[in-house]
Design a protein around this motif. Structure first.
Motif, PDB file in Angstrom:
ATOM      1  N   GLY A  62       0.822  -1.212   0.000  1.00  0.00           N
ATOM      2  CA  GLY A  62       0.000   0.000   0.000  1.00  0.00           C
ATOM      3  C   GLY A  62       0.853   1.257   0.000  1.00  0.00           C
ATOM      4  N   SER A  63       1.921   1.242   0.786  1.00  0.00           N
ATOM      5  CA  SER A  63       2.834   2.382   0.827  1.00  0.00           C
ATOM      6  C   SER A  63       3.482   2.600  -0.531  1.00  0.00           C
ATOM      7  N   SER A  64       3.920   1.519  -1.140  1.00  0.00           N
ATOM      8  CA  SER A  64       4.568   1.596  -2.452  1.00  0.00           C
ATOM      9  C   SER A  64       3.632   2.171  -3.512  1.00  0.00           C
ATOM     10  N   LEU A  65       2.395   1.732  -3.495  1.00  0.00           N
ATOM     11  CA  LEU A  65       1.408   2.231  -4.462  1.00  0.00           C
ATOM     12  C   LEU A  65       1.188   3.731  -4.295  1.00  0.00           C
ATOM     13  N   CYS A  66       1.078   4.168  -3.051  1.00  0.00           N
ATOM     14  CA  CYS A  66       0.848   5.599  -2.797  1.00  0.00           C
ATOM     15  C   CYS A  66       2.040   6.448  -3.216  1.00  0.00           C
ATOM     16  N   LEU A  67       3.250   6.013  -2.879  1.00  0.00           N
ATOM     17  CA  LEU A  67       4.426   6.781  -3.239  1.00  0.00           C
ATOM     18  C   LEU A  67       4.635   6.814  -4.745  1.00  0.00           C
ATOM     19  N   TYR A  68       4.292   5.734  -5.409  1.00  0.00           N
ATOM     20  CA  TYR A  68       4.413   5.697  -6.872  1.00  0.00           C
ATOM     21  C   TYR A  68       3.455   6.702  -7.507  1.00  0.00           C
ATOM     22  N   GLU A  69       2.225   6.712  -7.044  1.00  0.00           N
ATOM     23  CA  GLU A  69       1.250   7.638  -7.606  1.00  0.00           C
ATOM     24  C   GLU A  69       1.549   9.082  -7.216  1.00  0.00           C
ATOM     25  N   ALA A  70       2.140   9.282  -6.053  1.00  0.00           N
ATOM     26  CA  ALA A  70       2.578  10.625  -5.685  1.00  0.00           C
ATOM     27  C   ALA A  70       3.588  11.136  -6.701  1.00  0.00           C
ATOM     28  N   GLY A  71       4.490  10.256  -7.111  1.00  0.00           N
ATOM     29  CA  GLY A  71       5.472  10.628  -8.116  1.00  0.00           C
ATOM     30  C   GLY A  71       4.846  10.955  -9.448  1.00  0.00           C
ATOM     31  N   MET A  72       3.800  10.233  -9.822  1.00  0.00           N
ATOM     32  CA  MET A  72       3.122  10.497 -11.088  1.00  0.00           C
ATOM     33  C   MET A  72       2.460  11.876 -11.077  1.00  0.00           C
ATOM     34  N   ALA A  73       1.745  12.178 -10.004  1.00  0.00           N
ATOM     35  CA  ALA A  73       1.077  13.478  -9.918  1.00  0.00           C
ATOM     36  C   ALA A  73       2.098  14.612  -9.869  1.00  0.00           C
ATOM     37  N   LEU A  74       3.153  14.416  -9.086  1.00  0.00           N
ATOM     38  CA  LEU A  74       4.172  15.450  -8.966  1.00  0.00           C
ATOM     39  C   LEU A  74       4.905  15.651 -10.287  1.00  0.00           C
ATOM     40  N   VAL A  97      -7.369  18.951 -15.257  1.00  0.00           N
ATOM     41  CA  VAL A  97      -6.991  18.846 -13.846  1.00  0.00           C
ATOM     42  C   VAL A  97      -6.226  20.107 -13.494  1.00  0.00           C
ATOM     43  N   ARG A  98      -6.568  20.723 -12.379  1.00  0.00           N
ATOM     44  CA  ARG A  98      -5.882  21.944 -11.957  1.00  0.00           C
ATOM     45  C   ARG A  98      -4.516  21.611 -11.366  1.00  0.00           C
ATOM     46  N   PRO A  99      -3.504  22.419 -11.641  1.00  0.00           N
ATOM     47  CA  PRO A  99      -2.174  22.182 -11.068  1.00  0.00           C
ATOM     48  C   PRO A  99      -2.195  22.066  -9.546  1.00  0.00           C
ATOM     49  N   ALA A 100      -2.990  22.922  -8.880  1.00  0.00           N
ATOM     50  CA  ALA A 100      -3.058  22.870  -7.421  1.00  0.00           C
ATOM     51  C   ALA A 100      -3.595  21.525  -6.947  1.00  0.00           C
ATOM     52  N   ALA A 101      -4.551  20.968  -7.695  1.00  0.00           N
ATOM     53  CA  ALA A 101      -5.108  19.672  -7.321  1.00  0.00           C
ATOM     54  C   ALA A 101      -4.074  18.570  -7.467  1.00  0.00           C
ATOM     55  N   ALA A 102      -3.267  18.660  -8.531  1.00  0.00           N
ATOM     56  CA  ALA A 102      -2.223  17.656  -8.738  1.00  0.00           C
ATOM     57  C   ALA A 102      -1.181  17.717  -7.633  1.00  0.00           C
ATOM     58  N   LEU A 103      -0.775  18.922  -7.245  1.00  0.00           N
ATOM     59  CA  LEU A 103       0.213  19.064  -6.192  1.00  0.00           C
ATOM     60  C   LEU A 103      -0.351  18.594  -4.851  1.00  0.00           C
ATOM     61  N   THR A 104      -1.600  18.916  -4.590  1.00  0.00           N
ATOM     62  CA  THR A 104      -2.237  18.460  -3.353  1.00  0.00           C
ATOM     63  C   THR A 104      -2.293  16.940  -3.305  1.00  0.00           C
ATOM     64  N   ALA A 105      -2.620  16.328  -4.433  1.00  0.00           N
ATOM     65  CA  ALA A 105      -2.668  14.869  -4.504  1.00  0.00           C
ATOM     66  C   ALA A 105      -1.291  14.267  -4.235  1.00  0.00           C
ATOM     67  N   ALA A 106      -0.256  14.882  -4.794  1.00  0.00           N
ATOM     68  CA  ALA A 106       1.104  14.372  -4.579  1.00  0.00           C
ATOM     69  C   ALA A 106       1.479  14.433  -3.099  1.00  0.00           C
ATOM     70  N   CYS A 107       1.146  15.526  -2.438  1.00  0.00           N
ATOM     71  CA  CYS A 107       1.445  15.669  -1.010  1.00  0.00           C
ATOM     72  C   CYS A 107       0.662  14.665  -0.174  1.00  0.00           C
ATOM     73  N   ALA A 108      -0.631  14.530  -0.469  1.00  0.00           N
ATOM     74  CA  ALA A 108      -1.483  13.622   0.295  1.00  0.00           C
ATOM     75  C   ALA A 108      -1.049  12.171   0.106  1.00  0.00           C
ATOM     76  N   LEU A 109      -0.709  11.797  -1.122  1.00  0.00           N
ATOM     77  CA  LEU A 109      -0.281  10.424  -1.395  1.00  0.00           C
ATOM     78  C   LEU A 109       1.057  10.124  -0.724  1.00  0.00           C
ATOM     79  N   THR A 110       1.946  11.107  -0.715  1.00  0.00           N
ATOM     80  CA  THR A 110       3.228  10.902  -0.039  1.00  0.00           C
ATOM     81  C   THR A 110       3.028  10.691   1.461  1.00  0.00           C
ATOM     82  N   ALA A 111       2.204  11.535   2.076  1.00  0.00           N
ATOM     83  CA  ALA A 111       1.936  11.400   3.506  1.00  0.00           C
ATOM     84  C   ALA A 111       1.292  10.050   3.816  1.00  0.00           C
ATOM     85  N   THR A 112       0.350   9.643   2.970  1.00  0.00           N
ATOM     86  CA  THR A 112      -0.311   8.350   3.185  1.00  0.00           C
ATOM     87  C   THR A 112       0.677   7.203   3.020  1.00  0.00           C
TER      88      THR A 112
END
Length: 329
Positions: A62-74, A97-112
């Motif tokens: 689960g951690s790996s999946l989240c960090l991978y997707e964080a990288g995609m959004a970022l 997709v708004r840039p702010a939404a993509a950055l927020t997703a990257a931060c949230a996925l990294t934290a998760t």
């Protein structure tokens, strides 16, 4: 009162096609078919250590999946200006997709991702933290430097080590498998640097040679001494070691997975070498990414973990099917 339970005048439900368009945009942003290449990292790492995959391994996946997707959004957030010129159809430059939404997703996925790694134990978190740092460093700057492929290779290698750390608390037995996976990733990333402009035939030729070398390493029979119990092996379950297995059928499974890896990567690399145009280079990158799955399966089989190998191998046709709908590059 806002009238919970019923939409107000400014809360008119979106049409289905708008919702579908937004879902498609996020699927493109996150490159969802590429997610099938992620669980095999952790499983291959877990296969190298004593003990069986358990709840901690699942948390690591689960951690790996989240960090991978964080990288995609970022990645798309960092490349939004470049994409506006070279890939205007991408979700951010097209406005889907708004840039702010993509950055927020990257931060949230990294934290998760880090939180899930913490659930897998301190050793897993100790690997996930530098993995997350590598992902962010790559997307925010390193990918435009000669260190880019090295950083991406390090991220994949750390992802595999995450599986070993979560399963047993040790990463030493997984270093060999991590090096092989990292080498493949380095080759794919090097080719990807030319996917929008095309380039020299030398790059895909080098990736093709790398694929051949890795296939050779994975298909050769281990020496007779490999059947001896190594120091790190759990003597109650000697088959679960970091050395290649000589168990009946184990070598055949490893060879089958390794040949599937070669078949998936070699052909598009060869075509790109003959004609290093952007379309064929993009296909070579896609083939290299999909080839990660049979490589992971071969690494699990190499560590005498046939269940993990077969579980990983099943993901390959799913990745190919969904890649027809959403690009992995």
């Amino acid at each position: 009162m806002t009238g919970e339970g019923r939409p107000g005048a400014s809360e008119t439900p979106l049409p289905d096609r708008v919702r579908s368009s937004r879902s498609t945009a996020w699927a493109e942003l996150l490159r969802l078919p590429a997610l099938f290449t992620v669980p095999g990292d952790v499983l291959a790492g877990a296969a190298t250590v004593s003990g069986r995959p358990g709840p901690r391994t699942a948390w690591a996946i689960g951690s790996s999946l989240c960090l991978y997707e964080a990288g995609m959004a970022l990645n798309d957030w960092a490349d939004r200006a470049e994409d506006a010129a070279e890939r205007p159809h991408r979700p951010l430059p097209s406005g889907r997709v708004r840039p702010a939404a993509a950055l927020t997703a990257a931060c949230a996925l990294t934290a998760t991702g880090l939180a899930l790694a913490a659930r897998a134990g301190r050793p897993a978190l100790a690997v996930a933290a530098p993995l997350a740092a590598t992902v962010w460093a790559y997307d925010l700057g390193l990918k435009r430097t000669p260190a880019g492929p090295v950083a991406m290779a390090a991220a994949r290698a750390l992802d595999l080590l995450l599986g070993a750390a979560a399963t047993s608390g040790r990463v030493g037995p997984a270093l060999s498998s991590a090096a092989l996976l990292g080498t493949h990733t380095f080759a794919v990333t090097t080719v990807s640097r030319n996917e929008t402009r095309g380039g020299s035939p030398l790059t895909p030729l080098t990736a093709l040679a790398t694929t051949g070398a890795l296939t050779h390493l994975l298909t050769r029979r281990p020496p007779p001494t490999a059947s001896r119990t190594p120091p790190h092996t759990d003597r109650t379950n000697p088959a679960r070691s970091g050395t290649p297995s000589v168990a009946p059928g184990g070598h055949a499974l490893r060879v089958a997975c390794a040949l599937a890896y070669a078949a998936t990567a070699a052909r598009p690399y060869f075509h790109a070498a003959l004609n290093p145009s952007p379309p064929l280079t993009q296909k070579a990158v896609g083939g290299g990414i999909r080839a990660t799955i049979p490589l992971q399966a071969a690494l699990s089989a190499r560590s005498a973990a046939p269940v993990s190998a077969l579980t990983t191998a099943v993901l390959a046709p799913l990745a190919a099917r969904f890649a027809r709908k959403v690009s992995v590059t």
